[in-house]
Design a protein around this motif. Structure first.
Motif, PDB file in Angstrom:
ATOM      1  N   SER A  12      -7.312   2.842   7.003  1.00 28.25           N
ATOM      2  CA  SER A  12      -7.697   2.071   5.809  1.00 28.25           C
ATOM      3  C   SER A  12      -9.137   2.141   5.463  1.00 28.25           C
ATOM      4  O   SER A  12      -9.696   2.081   4.505  1.00 28.25           O
ATOM      5  CB  SER A  12      -7.075   0.623   5.989  1.00 28.25           C
ATOM      6  OG  SER A  12      -5.783   0.833   6.029  1.00 28.25           O
ATOM      7  N   SER A  15     -10.381   5.353   4.571  1.00 29.05           N
ATOM      8  CA  SER A  15     -10.161   5.625   2.936  1.00 29.05           C
ATOM      9  C   SER A  15     -11.134   4.805   1.964  1.00 29.05           C
ATOM     10  O   SER A  15     -11.470   5.357   0.935  1.00 29.05           O
ATOM     11  CB  SER A  15      -8.805   5.364   2.743  1.00 29.05           C
ATOM     12  OG  SER A  15      -8.055   5.937   3.623  1.00 29.05           O
ATOM     13  N   SER A  16     -11.463   3.570   2.362  1.00 28.07           N
ATOM     14  CA  SER A  16     -12.136   2.736   1.568  1.00 28.07           C
ATOM     15  C   SER A  16     -13.654   3.661   1.411  1.00 28.07           C
ATOM     16  O   SER A  16     -14.241   3.397   0.526  1.00 28.07           O
ATOM     17  CB  SER A  16     -12.350   1.372   2.109  1.00 28.07           C
ATOM     18  OG  SER A  16     -13.136   1.219   3.200  1.00 28.07           O
ATOM     19  N   SER A  56      -7.445   1.540  -4.179  1.00 29.72           N
ATOM     20  CA  SER A  56      -6.837   3.002  -4.110  1.00 29.72           C
ATOM     21  C   SER A  56      -5.351   3.092  -3.680  1.00 29.72           C
ATOM     22  O   SER A  56      -4.872   3.642  -4.079  1.00 29.72           O
ATOM     23  CB  SER A  56      -7.902   3.779  -3.216  1.00 29.72           C
ATOM     24  OG  SER A  56      -7.653   3.311  -1.963  1.00 29.72           O
ATOM     25  N   SER A  57      -5.216   1.941  -2.816  1.00 31.07           N
ATOM     26  CA  SER A  57      -3.812   1.929  -2.408  1.00 31.07           C
ATOM     27  C   SER A  57      -2.681   1.806  -3.281  1.00 31.07           C
ATOM     28  O   SER A  57      -1.464   2.286  -3.171  1.00 31.07           O
ATOM     29  CB  SER A  57      -3.699   0.815  -1.215  1.00 31.07           C
ATOM     30  OG  SER A  57      -4.649   0.920  -0.239  1.00 31.07           O
ATOM     31  N   ASP A 112       2.752   0.957   3.405  1.00 32.09           N
ATOM     32  CA  ASP A 112       1.711   1.410   2.493  1.00 32.09           C
ATOM     33  C   ASP A 112       1.336  -0.127   1.880  1.00 32.09           C
ATOM     34  O   ASP A 112      -0.031  -0.379   1.681  1.00 32.09           O
ATOM     35  CB  ASP A 112       2.285   1.901   1.239  1.00 32.09           C
ATOM     36  CG  ASP A 112       2.716   3.571   1.571  1.00 32.09           C
ATOM     37  OD1 ASP A 112       1.882   4.022   2.757  1.00 32.09           O
ATOM     38  OD2 ASP A 112       3.310   4.257   0.946  1.00 32.09           O
ATOM     39  N   SER A 115      -0.809  -1.696   4.697  1.00 34.98           N
ATOM     40  CA  SER A 115      -1.958  -0.947   4.594  1.00 34.98           C
ATOM     41  C   SER A 115      -3.077  -1.388   3.744  1.00 34.98           C
ATOM     42  O   SER A 115      -4.212  -1.619   3.813  1.00 34.98           O
ATOM     43  CB  SER A 115      -2.022   0.745   4.665  1.00 34.98           C
ATOM     44  OG  SER A 115      -3.048   1.292   4.630  1.00 34.98           O
ATOM     45  N   SER A 116      -2.703  -1.921   2.452  1.00 34.20           N
ATOM     46  CA  SER A 116      -3.117  -2.338   1.347  1.00 34.20           C
ATOM     47  C   SER A 116      -3.720  -3.865   1.776  1.00 34.20           C
ATOM     48  O   SER A 116      -4.819  -4.041   1.562  1.00 34.20           O
ATOM     49  CB  SER A 116      -2.360  -2.225   0.035  1.00 34.20           C
ATOM     50  OG  SER A 116      -2.041  -1.019  -0.081  1.00 34.20           O
ATOM     51  N   ARG A 119      -6.697  -3.683   3.999  1.00 31.33           N
ATOM     52  CA  ARG A 119      -7.894  -3.529   3.315  1.00 31.33           C
ATOM     53  C   ARG A 119      -8.421  -4.544   2.805  1.00 31.33           C
ATOM     54  O   ARG A 119      -9.811  -4.762   2.674  1.00 31.33           O
ATOM     55  CB  ARG A 119      -7.769  -2.395   2.304  1.00 31.33           C
ATOM     56  CG  ARG A 119      -7.286  -1.058   2.938  1.00 31.33           C
ATOM     57  CD  ARG A 119      -7.276   0.051   1.837  1.00 31.33           C
ATOM     58  NE  ARG A 119      -6.636   1.159   2.409  1.00 31.33           N
ATOM     59  CZ  ARG A 119      -6.375   2.460   1.915  1.00 31.33           C
ATOM     60  NH1 ARG A 119      -7.065   2.596   0.637  1.00 31.33           N
ATOM     61  NH2 ARG A 119      -5.900   3.348   2.533  1.00 31.33           N
ATOM     62  N   HIS A 151       0.649  -7.765  -3.429  1.00 30.21           N
ATOM     63  CA  HIS A 151       1.247  -7.012  -2.379  1.00 30.21           C
ATOM     64  C   HIS A 151       2.211  -8.019  -1.792  1.00 30.21           C
ATOM     65  O   HIS A 151       3.693  -7.528  -1.738  1.00 30.21           O
ATOM     66  CB  HIS A 151       0.383  -6.478  -1.505  1.00 30.21           C
ATOM     67  CG  HIS A 151      -0.355  -5.146  -1.936  1.00 30.21           C
ATOM     68  ND1 HIS A 151       0.406  -3.901  -2.566  1.00 30.21           N
ATOM     69  CD2 HIS A 151      -1.629  -5.046  -2.156  1.00 30.21           C
ATOM     70  CE1 HIS A 151      -0.528  -3.225  -2.743  1.00 30.21           C
ATOM     71  NE2 HIS A 151      -1.829  -3.720  -2.776  1.00 30.21           N
TER      72      HIS A 151
END
Length: 505
Positions: A12, A15-16, A56-57, A112, A115-116, A119, A151
């Motif tokens: 995570s 990816s950021s 982005s997630s 997912d 994971s978001s 972040r 989320h």
């Protein structure tokens, strides 16, 4: 579980860093093995990239899990039965209410989403240690708190109580959860996050062109209103929804979804997609939703190779029949089939997100999460729940949406029975019908059925009609919907590794 969460956390963070691709120069980046909190979270650019990583997630969830669990579980869509290809039964099970805890698609959605959330937590954990202007700090907090709330809102509506993680995982000792929090606790956190987001975020009108599409104050209030509506706290919902200002309906329904009109005046919040060479930022809805046997007729992409990843989220006969004669939204939203060299093939598909491709297999189409039409219909619903008022404001808002669709107004004393709405219950039905059509294929129908307590009745009747059309393709037990099946099973992996209690089946 501990190794899994730590690995997820590192991905995570990485990816950021990669989402924007700017800020620190490439040669100045520390080796990945040495990437830590201490040498990353140092500048305003780091915070902004962390926030962008949280955004982005949404893209991966938006291109699959959101419509699979938010639309295909409803009476709006199903799947095109693919007799030669039987390798995607796990998707069919979601539609048929046969999904069990071993279904890997549940794990994907859960993973997912968390994971978001990680972040978001990562940004919040470090933001106080970075020198920022008050405006940048407030906006960053507002954006990630909105995303965390969004989320959790999806998770609690699909699974019920889930682990409540509001701090970033930093060690094996903190990797495991404290078990499933109550539904009430999850909603308390969602409401707190959205109130903070609404306080901290700017108006959408203040964003420059480079920041169009970012979460705004209006988006926070709109989602807060939807949360309160789900909890049947109508007065609080109305108060929040009245704060969604500065938006207008587009005059043409079809223009809402065109790539050239991204983030238009009706858009309150939408998932951003970009088809650009060398990136993984594009959408692909028209490929998922095209009939698998349509060649390149539906997509108009000469390199299309449709297979088991096509023929999903297929409009049902129920949604096709729900459109009134003359409704301009029908042709924008769906097609009842396509024409090939042998004639017309009755294979319905969603058209709403079919606006051509930029690169082979890649489209530039955003996905709407909240539109102003949704807000107007929610306000009308709240007003009606406060008390039925013939030709009151609730009627005005309902008919504002209908007028754009080319339909006549509904009134309390209309001579035409189909247009007469003469009681609070009749208005509830009118709102439900309008929401089903106006917001078709935008992942609202399932949640509307559940919150209005219509899901069991509607889906069992829908299932009977589906099975009657082609009984040979449906397994035993398909569409036998009970109150327990309104919640998805907790993924088997989470039950085993995090010792979570399973939902009743």
């Amino acid at each position: 579980m501990k190794r899994k969460i730590l690995f997820m956390g590192f991905n995570s963070l990485l990816s950021s860093l990669l989402f924007i691709g700017c800020g620190k120069g490439f040669l100045e980046q520390p080796p990945e093995a040495n990437l830590t909190d201490k040498n990353y979270w140092q500048t305003e650019s780091d915070i902004k990239q962390g926030v962008n990583g949280a955004y982005s997630s949404l893209r991966g969830l938006g291109t699959f899990s959101f419509w699979l669990f938010g639309e295909m579980r409803s009476d709006n869509t199903t799947f095109q039965y693919n007799a030669p290809q039987r390798g995607q039964i796990n998707r069919e099970e979601v539609d048929q209410f046969l999904v069990n805890s071993a279904n890997t698609l549940l794990q994907d959605f859960w993973r997912d989403s968390y994971s978001s959330i990680f972040r978001c937590n990562d940004v919040l954990m470090h933001i106080d240690n970075v020198a920022l202007t008050e405006a940048v700090k407030n906006q960053s907090i507002g954006e990630v708190k909105f995303l965390r709330a969004y989320h959790y809102f999806n998770l609690v509506r699909q699974f019920g109580g889930v682990p409540l993680r509001i701090e970033a995982t930093r060690s094996p000792e903190s990797a495991g959860s404290e078990g499933r929090a109550s539904v009430e606790a999850i909603y308390q956190q969602i409401i707190a996050d959205l109130n903070d987001a609404a306080t901290n975020l700017p108006l959408a009108s203040t964003y420059g062109s480079a920041d169009k599409g970012r979460i705004s104050k209006g988006a926070a209030y709109a989602l807060l209103g939807k949360v309160y509506l789900t909890l049947t706290r109508y007065e609080e919902a109305l108060t929040a929804l009245r704060q969604v200002n500065g938006y207008t309906l587009l005059s043409n329904y079809g223009d809402i979804f065109k790539p050239e009109n991204k983030n238009n005046s009706e858009s309150v919040f939408e998932i951003q997609y970009y088809a650009t060479t060398g990136t993984n930022l594009s959408s692909n809805f028209m490929y998922w939703f095209a009939p698998f046997d349509s060649g390149n007729i539906v997509t108009q992409d000469p390199t299309t190779n449709l297979n088991y990843n096509s023929g999903w989220n297929t409009p049902t006969q129920d949604i096709i029949n729900a459109y009134e004669s003359g409704d301009l939204r029908k042709d924008v939203s769906l097609a009842e089939g396509f024409t090939n060299s042998t004639g017309f093939v009755a294979a319905p598909y969603v058209k709403k997100f079919n606006h051509g491709f930029v690169l082979p297999g890649q489209t530039n189409v955003n996905f709407p999460v909240i539109r102003y039409a949704d807000v107007l219909l929610m306000i009308a619903e709240c007003l009606n729940e406060a008390g039925f008022v013939p030709e009151g404001e609730a009627f005005t808002l309902l008919n504002q949406v209908r007028t754009r669709a080319g339909l006549p107004s509904k009134t309390s004393s209309n001579a035409i029975t189909a247009l007469r709405v003469d009681s609070q219950e009749a208005f509830r039905q009118a709102i439900a019908q309008e929401r089903q059509i106006e917001l078709a294929f935008e992942n609202h129908r399932w949640y509307d059925l559940v919150r209005t307590k219509q899901a069991v009745t509607v889906m069992n009747a829908h299932g009977q009609r589906e099975v009657a059309q082609n009984p040979s393709i449906f397994p035993n037990g398909a569409y036998r919907v009970t109150e327990n099946k309104l919640l998805l099973p907790i993924p088997e992996r989470e039950i085993l590794l995090d010792n979570l209690e399973q939902n009743p089946m």
